[in-house]
Design a protein around this motif. Structure first.
Motif, PDB file in Angstrom:
ATOM      1  N   CYS A 121       6.626  42.055  45.455  1.00  0.00           N
ATOM      2  CA  CYS A 121       5.402  42.757  45.078  1.00  0.00           C
ATOM      3  C   CYS A 121       4.337  41.783  44.590  1.00  0.00           C
ATOM      4  CB  CYS A 121       5.676  43.826  44.030  1.00  0.00           C
ATOM      5  SG  CYS A 121       6.050  43.197  42.411  1.00  0.00           S
ATOM      6  N   PHE A 122       3.116  42.258  44.642  1.00  0.00           N
ATOM      7  CA  PHE A 122       1.943  41.511  44.207  1.00  0.00           C
ATOM      8  C   PHE A 122       1.033  42.515  43.503  1.00  0.00           C
ATOM      9  CE2 PHE A 122      -2.404  40.011  45.192  1.00  0.00           C
ATOM     10  CZ  PHE A 122      -2.358  38.822  44.487  1.00  0.00           C
ATOM     11  N   VAL A 123       0.627  42.191  42.277  1.00  0.00           N
ATOM     12  CA  VAL A 123      -0.228  43.082  41.497  1.00  0.00           C
ATOM     13  C   VAL A 123      -1.572  42.392  41.303  1.00  0.00           C
ATOM     14  CG1 VAL A 123      -0.487  44.327  39.323  1.00  0.00           C
ATOM     15  CG2 VAL A 123       1.774  44.033  40.315  1.00  0.00           C
ATOM     16  N   THR A 124      -2.634  43.107  41.607  1.00  0.00           N
ATOM     17  CA  THR A 124      -3.994  42.582  41.455  1.00  0.00           C
ATOM     18  C   THR A 124      -4.911  43.731  41.070  1.00  0.00           C
ATOM     19  OG1 THR A 124      -5.706  41.239  42.516  1.00  0.00           O
ATOM     20  CG2 THR A 124      -4.574  42.862  43.897  1.00  0.00           C
ATOM     21  N   ASN A 125      -6.190  43.469  41.040  1.00  0.00           N
ATOM     22  CA  ASN A 125      -7.129  44.539  40.723  1.00  0.00           C
ATOM     23  C   ASN A 125      -8.386  44.396  41.556  1.00  0.00           C
ATOM     24  OD1 ASN A 125      -7.760  42.183  38.986  1.00  0.00           O
ATOM     25  ND2 ASN A 125      -9.409  43.489  38.247  1.00  0.00           N
ATOM     26  N   ASN A 126      -9.085  45.510  41.680  1.00  0.00           N
ATOM     27  CA  ASN A 126     -10.430  45.488  42.225  1.00  0.00           C
ATOM     28  C   ASN A 126     -11.364  45.879  41.087  1.00  0.00           C
ATOM     29  OD1 ASN A 126     -10.182  48.275  42.056  1.00  0.00           O
ATOM     30  ND2 ASN A 126     -10.182  48.615  44.264  1.00  0.00           N
ATOM     31  N   ALA A 127     -12.556  46.289  41.374  1.00  0.00           N
ATOM     32  CA  ALA A 127     -13.515  46.597  40.307  1.00  0.00           C
ATOM     33  C   ALA A 127     -13.111  47.827  39.496  1.00  0.00           C
ATOM     34  CB  ALA A 127     -14.907  46.807  40.906  1.00  0.00           C
ATOM     35  N   THR A 128     -12.349  48.745  40.088  1.00  0.00           N
ATOM     36  CA  THR A 128     -12.069  50.004  39.388  1.00  0.00           C
ATOM     37  C   THR A 128     -10.604  50.257  39.061  1.00  0.00           C
ATOM     38  OG1 THR A 128     -11.915  51.168  41.506  1.00  0.00           O
ATOM     39  CG2 THR A 128     -14.075  51.139  40.414  1.00  0.00           C
ATOM     40  N   HIS A 129      -9.651  49.680  39.826  1.00  0.00           N
ATOM     41  CA  HIS A 129      -8.240  50.034  39.657  1.00  0.00           C
ATOM     42  C   HIS A 129      -7.327  48.809  39.681  1.00  0.00           C
ATOM     43  CE1 HIS A 129      -9.664  54.069  40.758  1.00  0.00           C
ATOM     44  NE2 HIS A 129      -8.583  54.488  40.096  1.00  0.00           N
ATOM     45  N   LEU A 130      -6.164  48.982  39.077  1.00  0.00           N
ATOM     46  CA  LEU A 130      -5.064  48.031  39.200  1.00  0.00           C
ATOM     47  C   LEU A 130      -4.309  48.401  40.474  1.00  0.00           C
ATOM     48  CD1 LEU A 130      -3.512  45.766  37.608  1.00  0.00           C
ATOM     49  CD2 LEU A 130      -2.011  47.595  36.852  1.00  0.00           C
ATOM     50  N   LEU A 131      -4.102  47.428  41.364  1.00  0.00           N
ATOM     51  CA  LEU A 131      -3.523  47.695  42.676  1.00  0.00           C
ATOM     52  C   LEU A 131      -2.163  47.023  42.821  1.00  0.00           C
ATOM     53  CD1 LEU A 131      -6.698  46.995  44.840  1.00  0.00           C
ATOM     54  CD2 LEU A 131      -5.881  49.202  44.017  1.00  0.00           C
ATOM     55  N   VAL A 132      -1.255  47.692  43.531  1.00  0.00           N
ATOM     56  CA  VAL A 132       0.072  47.155  43.799  1.00  0.00           C
ATOM     57  C   VAL A 132       0.257  47.037  45.309  1.00  0.00           C
ATOM     58  CG1 VAL A 132       2.541  47.607  43.658  1.00  0.00           C
ATOM     59  CG2 VAL A 132       1.100  48.046  41.692  1.00  0.00           C
ATOM     60  N   TYR A 133       0.687  45.851  45.720  1.00  0.00           N
ATOM     61  CA  TYR A 133       1.103  45.598  47.092  1.00  0.00           C
ATOM     62  C   TYR A 133       2.591  45.284  47.031  1.00  0.00           C
ATOM     63  CZ  TYR A 133      -3.842  45.069  48.232  1.00  0.00           C
ATOM     64  OH  TYR A 133      -5.186  45.282  48.403  1.00  0.00           O
ATOM     65  N   ALA A 134       3.399  45.974  47.806  1.00  0.00           N
ATOM     66  CA  ALA A 134       4.842  45.756  47.771  1.00  0.00           C
ATOM     67  C   ALA A 134       5.429  45.914  49.161  1.00  0.00           C
ATOM     68  CB  ALA A 134       5.510  46.739  46.810  1.00  0.00           C
ATOM     69  N   ARG A 135       6.558  45.220  49.369  1.00  0.00           N
ATOM     70  CA  ARG A 135       7.280  45.319  50.641  1.00  0.00           C
ATOM     71  C   ARG A 135       8.778  45.285  50.345  1.00  0.00           C
ATOM     72  NH1 ARG A 135       5.553  41.529  55.252  1.00  0.00           N
ATOM     73  NH2 ARG A 135       4.177  43.283  55.604  1.00  0.00           N
ATOM     74  N   VAL A 136       9.490  46.239  50.925  1.00  0.00           N
ATOM     75  CA  VAL A 136      10.944  46.273  50.824  1.00  0.00           C
ATOM     76  C   VAL A 136      11.490  45.598  52.068  1.00  0.00           C
ATOM     77  CG1 VAL A 136      12.970  47.730  50.561  1.00  0.00           C
ATOM     78  CG2 VAL A 136      10.811  48.457  49.587  1.00  0.00           C
ATOM     79  N   THR A 137      12.369  44.610  51.871  1.00  0.00           N
ATOM     80  CA  THR A 137      12.942  43.893  53.005  1.00  0.00           C
ATOM     81  C   THR A 137      14.408  44.275  53.156  1.00  0.00           C
ATOM     82  OG1 THR A 137      13.460  42.011  51.587  1.00  0.00           O
ATOM     83  CG2 THR A 137      11.382  41.920  52.793  1.00  0.00           C
ATOM     84  N   ASN A 138      14.892  44.245  54.388  1.00  0.00           N
ATOM     85  CA  ASN A 138      16.286  44.569  54.731  1.00  0.00           C
ATOM     86  C   ASN A 138      16.686  45.957  54.245  1.00  0.00           C
ATOM     87  OD1 ASN A 138      16.565  41.983  55.811  1.00  0.00           O
ATOM     88  ND2 ASN A 138      17.222  41.146  53.853  1.00  0.00           N
ATOM     89  N   CYS A 139      15.843  46.926  54.468  1.00  0.00           N
ATOM     90  CA  CYS A 139      16.114  48.268  53.941  1.00  0.00           C
ATOM     91  C   CYS A 139      16.646  49.235  54.992  1.00  0.00           C
ATOM     92  CB  CYS A 139      14.864  48.838  53.288  1.00  0.00           C
ATOM     93  SG  CYS A 139      13.429  48.879  54.356  1.00  0.00           S
ATOM     94  N   PHE A 140      16.678  48.842  56.245  1.00  0.00           N
ATOM     95  CA  PHE A 140      17.143  49.735  57.301  1.00  0.00           C
ATOM     96  C   PHE A 140      18.542  49.315  57.758  1.00  0.00           C
ATOM     97  CE2 PHE A 140      12.586  50.284  57.532  1.00  0.00           C
ATOM     98  CZ  PHE A 140      12.467  51.638  57.703  1.00  0.00           C
ATOM     99  N   THR A 141      19.498  50.227  57.658  1.00  0.00           N
ATOM    100  CA  THR A 141      20.847  49.973  58.157  1.00  0.00           C
ATOM    101  C   THR A 141      20.939  50.467  59.595  1.00  0.00           C
ATOM    102  OG1 THR A 141      21.676  52.112  57.410  1.00  0.00           O
ATOM    103  CG2 THR A 141      21.813  50.274  55.837  1.00  0.00           C
TER     104      THR A 141
END
Length: 175
Positions: free
Chosen positions: A33-53
């Motif tokens: 995950c990566f947490v950052t912000n823009n002018a109005t909100h706190l934003l979360v970028y995330a990726r789940v890896t190896n999640c599909f069986t």
């Protein structure tokens, strides 16, 4: 004398379990995950890896809708006290394959319309990604304070249409 030996044996076994715990299978899937912000909100970028069986992929290609739920919690660190929970959000991503049109549809709680994909890899990537999800408004956060975000992803139980899971009781793709 025998009671003392049994007691010491149990204590030794418990000490060995505590000293050498069994390894967990945490290498299967991870969340980056990566947490950052823009002018109005706190934003979360995330990726789940190896999640599909393999079983999940077979179920998706058979047309069974599959849902990932992302659980996000925003905390404020407080020294010498418990951290304060500021926000708790859930976001669901559902993938469904249309066998007739040969399209994958990815539904998200944050979008009104599903996104369609022709190839499976793009649909899997869209299922496992959170792109700039707003967690909290910036005006609710204080300057020079410490915050952190906890993210969990879970696979919801697969529901067959028309309550067919009662007929096919052996289906357990979510184990």
């Amino acid at each position: 004398m025998q009671r003392k030996t049994v007691f010491l044996s149990i204590c030794l076994i418990l000490a060995l379990f505590l000293a050498f715990p069994f390894p967990l299978r945490a290498d299967e899937s991870t969340i980056n995950c990566f947490v950052t912000n823009n002018a109005t909100h706190l934003l979360v970028y995330a990726r789940v890896t190896n999640c599909f069986t393999k079983d999940m992929e077979a179920a998706i290609l058979a047309g069974i809708p599959t849902t990932f739920t992302f659980l996000m919690e925003l905390y404020q660190e407080r020294p010498r006290w418990l951290d304060k929970k500021l926000a708790r959000l859930t976001v669901g991503h559902t993938i469904k394959y249309d066998n007739v049109k040969r399209l994958f549809y990815v539904y998200s709680d944050s979008d009104k319309e599903p996104t369609s994909f022709e190839d499976y890899e793009s649909a899997k990537r869209a299922m496992a990604d959170l792109n700039g999800f707003p967690v909290a408004p910036m005006k609710s956060l204080k300057r020079n304070e410490y915050y952190y975000v906890r993210i969990k992803a879970k696979l919801d139980k697969i529901r067959l249409p028309l309550h067919m899971e009662y007929v096919f009781s052996f289906v357990s793709l979510w184990d």
